[in-house]
Design a protein around this motif. Structure first.
Motif, PDB file in Angstrom:
ATOM      1  N   THR A   1      32.378 -10.628  -3.546  1.00  0.00           N
ATOM      2  CA  THR A   1      31.869 -12.001  -3.541  1.00  0.00           C
ATOM      3  C   THR A   1      30.466 -12.215  -2.968  1.00  0.00           C
ATOM      4  OG1 THR A   1      32.969 -12.362  -1.431  1.00  0.00           O
ATOM      5  CG2 THR A   1      34.151 -13.053  -3.395  1.00  0.00           C
TER       6      THR A   1
ATOM      7  N   HIS B   1      28.338 -18.673  -4.612  1.00  0.00           N
ATOM      8  CA  HIS B   1      28.607 -19.871  -3.830  1.00  0.00           C
ATOM      9  C   HIS B   1      30.115 -20.046  -3.687  1.00  0.00           C
ATOM     10  CE1 HIS B   1      29.499 -21.915  -7.612  1.00  0.00           C
ATOM     11  NE2 HIS B   1      28.420 -21.311  -8.075  1.00  0.00           N
ATOM     12  N   GLN B   2      30.498 -20.884  -2.757  1.00  0.00           N
ATOM     13  CA  GLN B   2      31.889 -21.045  -2.350  1.00  0.00           C
ATOM     14  C   GLN B   2      32.878 -21.036  -3.514  1.00  0.00           C
ATOM     15  OE1 GLN B   2      32.307 -20.930   0.817  1.00  0.00           O
ATOM     16  NE2 GLN B   2      34.531 -20.942   0.669  1.00  0.00           N
ATOM     17  N   LYS B   3      32.579 -21.853  -4.526  1.00  0.00           N
ATOM     18  CA  LYS B   3      33.552 -22.042  -5.597  1.00  0.00           C
ATOM     19  C   LYS B   3      33.716 -20.767  -6.416  1.00  0.00           C
ATOM     20  CE  LYS B   3      34.260 -25.110  -9.207  1.00  0.00           C
ATOM     21  NZ  LYS B   3      33.330 -25.614 -10.185  1.00  0.00           N
TER      22      LYS B   3
END
Ligand code: SF4
Lengths: 308, 329
Positions: free
Chosen positions: A176, A180-182
């Motif tokens: 990851t 970004h977060q999503k």
């Protein structure tokens, strides 16, 4: 239901051989003592800070360590030693690795062909189409080159390289970074799906919070050692955690207070004898400077003289 | 649109380059200490000539005219496509060059293809098997050859194959004492073997060394490692990734090596008395044959530039990152 062990690593150590000034050789131990196991349908995360050498774990299992690295310890795959000959046969088929960055994709090969390793027969093509629709990647992406993909797409393409096989064991190396977060979350969910389909999934990551959201078990990796092996539920409260470092990590999570501890991980060359965490540990005592066993405590493992 | 711009830019570049080359070549020739009359007519003959005759000769060889004026006159003709008359051969430069170029091209193309193919194969093999026996052999060969002057190798071959073994001719491009119409294609090939072979041998080492370097870089890349982790065999890894990635740099090398082959051919032609462009260049230089030398210079510059241009264009065709206009690394 007792699930079968897919992968078991006992006391793995990996060191690099480096040439110092002149002809003196120096051994640089990057992984000193790492033990873990992954069961069918289980997702295990190895969490450690960036640059701590945890990627080598993946390379060690896959048998692709650089020539100046040497590995010790024991690796069992489905109960039998994973010899060099065996991994050669199994890698890319039953045992797959999901790499950490775009640089692991051939820049000059179209994505579709690359996922199929250059052999695009009808069966594979059909499977590829299915994978693509599952990961909501447009069909045109197959005809694109890696440099044309966005970060999130690259992730999904790399997971596709695992999905196209029928893996029993998936090892994902930092899946990851830079997302970004999503996107990071959905990447993790894709691995969760793989585990739910029955494969053993081993994720190597620096992101504890993300790991806690999807993994079944979390191993804390520090300065070459696994310090704790805990169920994800153990992270619900500080008391169920075993190792002082894990507790410190727990307290550093925003919702638990955002408290960081001082200091940094010791550099490979000046490791303290005994517990690697001793210089930063508030409970450090005389007996911490001897050999610290990795013991089973409350259904997990810990490398500390205290139980909790 | 992008391609059009690229080509226009290249054309302008080529034009400027040719202009610069012609000026430098001309300046060098004017500065050369060779006296055309002495060199071509000879001291004794000059001594027995009347001043009028000498003046006529001086006019013929362009002695005494201001260089700038001569250059401008040459340039004007050249732009119109008139390369003038060779002073040595007393023929249109175009004709002289056509014959010499054909000879040379024959030689150079054989050498170019041979050295390109063999160099690529050897380099790729060595790079893929870094540190193993094959790599050591290839590297040893390359070092040996690149530290040996081409003309020396040429003489060595000449002695071995032409003088001792007597299986190949010692020189020229056609058999001696045979009429031009009686020369067969095979005769030509037979005479080109030795010079072409010499030229290839030296060319191979350069291409192989560079290909090997590239291949090693590629082998150390993450995507090669990942291919291994995906269970691809060594051959598959080479076929799927190694070849693909080394091709573009190898092509560039291959076309850029035209200049080296060209340079090498001058020496090799000299040793084998092979009547090609290189030899013509040498005699034009020594004989102050300005129109011929200028024309040869221009043609070589064009060849070399053309090679590099093709290399650049090919890169764009092979590499999708350039072709599809993405980020250039
Ligand atoms: S062994 Fe000692 S120093 Fe190490 S973590 Fe436990 S208490 Fe701290």
């Amino acid at each position: 239901m007792e699930r079968k062990k897919i992968l078991e690593i006992k006391n793995m150590n990996i060191s690099f051989c480096q040439y110092q000034k002149g002809m003196r050789q120096e051994e640089l131990p990057v992984i000193r003592d790492l033990s873990l196991s992954v069961h069918e349908g289980e997702m295990v995360a190895v969490v450690g800070s960036s640059g701590s050498g945890k990627s080598l774990l993946a390379h060690g299992v896959m048998g692709i360590l650089p020539y100046n690295a040497s590995m010790g310890g024991e690796i069992l795959y489905r109960g039998e030693p994973l010899t060099e000959k065996r991994i050669r046969k199994l890698r890319g088929k039953e045992i797959v690795m999901v790499p950490q960055s775009t640089s692991y994709l051939d820049p000059l090969m179209k994505v579709g062909t690359q996922i199929c390793k250059g052999k695009k027969d009808l069966v594979r093509q059909k499977k590829l189409d299915q994978i693509f629709s599952r990961y909501s990647l447009a069909k045109e992406v197959q005809e694109q080159y890696p440099f044309e993909l966005s970060g999130g797409m690259t992730r999904r393409v790399m997971i596709s390289t695992a999905m196209i096989e029928n893996p029993r064991l998936v090892i994902a190396d930092e899946p990851t970074p830079g997302l970004h977060q999503k996107a990071a979350k959905s990447a993790m969910e894709h691995f969760r799906e793989l585990a739910d389909m029955g494969a053993g999934v081993l994720i190597i990551t620096h992101d504890l919070e993300l790991a806690l959201e999807t993994a079944d078990r979390v191993l804390v990796f520090y300065a070459g050692y696994t310090l704790e092996d805990a169920k994800t539920e153990d992270f619900c409260k500080e008391e169920t955690l075993r190792h002082p470092y894990t507790k410190a990590l727990w307290r550093a999570i925003p919702k638990n207070g955002f408290q960081y501890i001082d200091g940094v991980q010791p550099y490979v060359k000046d490791m303290p004898s005994g517990c690697p965490f001793a210089p930063r540990c508030s409970r450090c005592s005389e007996k911490c400077h001897g050999e610290i066993p990795y013991r089973e405590v409350n259904g997990g493992y810990v490398r500390c003289v205290y139980d909790s | 649109m992008k391609t059009a711009k690229f080509i226009t830019k290249q054309m302008i570049k080529m034009f400027l380059l040719l202009l610069a080359v012609s000026i430098v070549a001309f300046a060098l020739m004017t500065a050369s200490p060779v006296d055309p009359l002495q060199a071509n007519v000879g001291q004794t003959a000059l001594g027995s000539m009347s001043p009028e005759q000498i003046q006529k000769l001086e006019e013929y060889w362009g002695v005494g005219q201001p260089p700038v004026q001569r250059y401008m006159a040459w340039l004007k003709d050249f732009i119109r496509g008139d390369m003038g008359v060779s002073l040595l051969y007393r023929q249109d430069v175009t004709k002289v060059i056509a014959v010499k170029l054909a000879n040379s091209l024959f030689l150079m193309i054989i050498a170019w293809v041979m050295s390109g193919l063999l160099g690529f194969i050897l380099g790729a093999l060595a790079g893929m098997n870094r540190g193993k026996l094959i790599d050591k052999v290839v590297r040893g060969y390359c070092l040996l050859i690149s530290s040996t002057p081409a003309f020396w190798i040429a003489m060595l071959f000449l002695i071995i194959f032409g003088v001792w073994l007597k299986i190949l001719p010692i020189g020229l491009s056609v058999p001696i004492g045979v009429e031009a119409s009686g020369v067969t294609f095979l005769d030509r090939v037979y005479h080109a073997i030795l010079p072409a072979f010499t030229l290839s041998i030296t060319g191979i080492s350069n291409i192989a060394m560079h290909t090997r370097e590239k291949m090693i870089d590629i082998c150390e890349s993450d995507y090669m490692l990942f291919a291994k982790a995906r269970g691809e065999s060594t051959w598959e890894i080479f076929k799927n990734h190694g070849f693909r990635n080394v091709l573009a740099p190898a092509m560039t090398l291959q076309f850029a090596s035209i200049s080296e082959i060209f340079g090498g051919s001058v020496l090799v032609e000299q040793v084998f008395s092979y009547p090609g462009l290189g030899q013509a260049a040498v005699s034009a230089g020594l004989g102050s044959d300005m129109p011929l030398l200028m024309a040869i210079t221009m043609i070589s510059a064009l060849l070399v530039f053309g090679g590099n241009l093709i290399a650049n264009l090919l890169y764009g065709v092979i590499d999708p990152r350039i072709r599809r206009g993405g980020a250039v690394r």
